[in-house]
Design a protein around this motif. Structure first.
Motif, mmCIF file in Angstrom:
data_model
loop_
_atom_site.group_PDB
_atom_site.id
_atom_site.type_symbol
_atom_site.label_atom_id
_atom_site.label_comp_id
_atom_site.label_asym_id
_atom_site.label_seq_id
_atom_site.Cartn_x
_atom_site.Cartn_y
_atom_site.Cartn_z
ATOM 1 N N LEU A 110 -6.866 -25.085 20.861
ATOM 2 C CA LEU A 110 -5.438 -25.371 20.972
ATOM 3 C C LEU A 110 -5.130 -26.874 20.937
ATOM 4 O O LEU A 110 -3.969 -27.266 21.040
ATOM 5 N N THR A 111 -6.166 -27.685 20.784
ATOM 6 C CA THR A 111 -5.983 -29.135 20.612
ATOM 7 C C THR A 111 -6.689 -29.557 19.322
ATOM 8 O O THR A 111 -7.701 -30.269 19.367
ATOM 9 N N PRO A 112 -6.179 -29.120 18.177
ATOM 10 C CA PRO A 112 -6.886 -29.375 16.914
ATOM 11 C C PRO A 112 -6.943 -30.850 16.522
ATOM 12 O O PRO A 112 -7.824 -31.258 15.766
ATOM 13 N N VAL A 113 -6.013 -31.651 17.040
ATOM 14 C CA VAL A 113 -5.987 -33.078 16.708
ATOM 15 C C VAL A 113 -6.561 -33.869 17.881
ATOM 16 O O VAL A 113 -6.045 -33.795 18.997
ATOM 17 N N GLU A 114 -7.633 -34.598 17.630
ATOM 18 C CA GLU A 114 -8.241 -35.400 18.686
ATOM 19 C C GLU A 114 -7.321 -36.541 19.106
ATOM 20 O O GLU A 114 -6.547 -37.069 18.299
ATOM 21 N N GLU A 115 -7.427 -36.911 20.375
ATOM 22 C CA GLU A 115 -6.697 -38.031 20.959
ATOM 23 C C GLU A 115 -5.179 -37.857 20.871
ATOM 24 O O GLU A 115 -4.431 -38.831 20.813
ATOM 25 N N GLU A 116 -4.744 -36.611 20.875
ATOM 26 C CA GLU A 116 -3.311 -36.320 20.947
ATOM 27 C C GLU A 116 -3.028 -35.719 22.327
ATOM 28 O O GLU A 116 -3.429 -34.601 22.611
ATOM 29 N N PRO A 117 -2.358 -36.455 23.217
ATOM 30 C CA PRO A 117 -2.168 -35.985 24.595
ATOM 31 C C PRO A 117 -1.454 -34.642 24.661
ATOM 32 O O PRO A 117 -0.564 -34.345 23.870
ATOM 33 N N SER A 118 -1.888 -33.812 25.607
ATOM 34 C CA SER A 118 -1.244 -32.523 25.885
ATOM 35 C C SER A 118 -1.337 -32.310 27.391
ATOM 36 O O SER A 118 -2.207 -31.585 27.875
ATOM 37 N N LEU A 119 -0.441 -32.979 28.118
ATOM 38 C CA LEU A 119 -0.552 -33.042 29.569
ATOM 39 C C LEU A 119 -0.438 -31.664 30.210
ATOM 40 O O LEU A 119 -1.178 -31.341 31.141
ATOM 41 N N ARG A 120 0.489 -30.829 29.755
ATOM 42 C CA ARG A 120 0.659 -29.506 30.359
ATOM 43 C C ARG A 120 -0.587 -28.647 30.152
ATOM 44 O O ARG A 120 -1.029 -27.943 31.075
ATOM 45 N N LEU A 121 -1.177 -28.711 28.962
ATOM 46 C CA LEU A 121 -2.396 -27.938 28.716
ATOM 47 C C LEU A 121 -3.562 -28.495 29.523
ATOM 48 O O LEU A 121 -4.407 -27.738 30.016
ATOM 49 N N PHE A 122 -3.620 -29.815 29.686
ATOM 50 C CA PHE A 122 -4.652 -30.417 30.533
ATOM 51 C C PHE A 122 -4.550 -29.869 31.950
ATOM 52 O O PHE A 122 -5.555 -29.463 32.552
#
Length: 260
Positions: A110-122
């Motif tokens: 669900l994070t196909p792009v590296e270094e793209e923040p996804s705070l809620r998923l984190f």
């Protein structure tokens, strides 16, 4: 890794360790889900040696504070401190370990792009690892709650309270993967399934973090919900998770406390 003439900058973040892979004789590639920098892959040099300072802190499913050196293709781990090494609490617990593996693989997909923040998923991923370590709910329930909420964060939420097509409030008996959840009689497409009402209620409870209802659910409704959740995830990912078939779905523990 850094090349000749390339000077990367140092940065620090906290992260969940999602995956560990061998590299050469003594190194590892660590896949990290960081709070502020999204998913990052980094080389941890020498961590497979017996005298490694921080190899044990970079085991899967732990929450760590890590300092990284920016590299051309892969960053390099320069420092790491363990915050909570959750994986140690269920290393020998097959149901919880396989669930953690499925959660980690889902986070990667669900994070196909590296270094793209996804705070809620984190936060969801970190919370799921913490819940597995505490052992307060059945591991299969934790997995399905994570999958439902993670898909919601990623824009793939199932409609469970109203018709996925027209929005008419439920409850509705029909369920269609293609439509995106429950469907009313007027919108129900050919081939729609008819899960038990308690199964739909369980899925809604898991998506809403209503553990009072989820923990009281019956095993047959948990199994049916798990099948629907997995089918929905794989419908959108278009490729099956490798770890999902390994998950022990017979873990129906309720209110179990991990004393470790």
């Amino acid at each position: 890794m850094s090349g000749v003439g390339f000077k990367g900058k140092l940065y620090r973040d906290d992260a969940v360790v999602l995956q560990v892979q061998k590299l050469g004789e003594s190194d590892r590639i660590i896949t990290l889900f960081t709070r502020r920098h999204g998913r990052v892959r980094a080389v941890a040099k020498g961590v497979r040696r017996t005298m490694s300072k921080f190899g044990a802190r970079l085991e899967p499913f732990g929450h760590v504070d890590v300092q990284l050196l920016e590299g051309r293709s892969l960053d390099v781990v320069s420092q790491v401190e363990g915050i909570e090494l959750y994986g140690r609490r269920f290393l020998d617990d097959y149901p919880r370990y396989t669930v953690a593996s499925a959660i980690a693989e889902t986070a990667i997909r669900l994070t196909p792009v590296e270094e793209e923040p996804s705070l809620r998923l984190f936060h969801l991923t970190l919370g799921a690892m913490r819940a597995l370590a505490l052992g307060e709910h059945g591991s299969s329930l934790i997995l399905d709650a994570y999958l439902l909420r993670a898909m919601g964060v990623s824009g793939l939420a199932l409609a469970l309270r109203e018709c996925a097509v027209c929005g008419t409030p439920g409850p509705h008996r029909g369920f269609s993967l293609a439509a995106g959840g429950v469907v009313c009689p007027d919108c129900r497409p050919p081939g729609a399934s008819h899960p038990a009402p308690a199964t739909i209620e369980l899925m809604a409870a898991l998506a809403e973090s209503n553990w009072l209802i989820a923990d009281a659910s019956e095993p047959n409704h948990r199994r049916e919900a798990s099948g629907l959740v997995a089918a929905h995830l794989q419908w959108h990912l278009e490729r099956a998770l490798r770890s999902l078939p390994l998950v022990d779905r017979d873990d129906t523990a309720r209110g179990r406390k991990d004393s470790t």
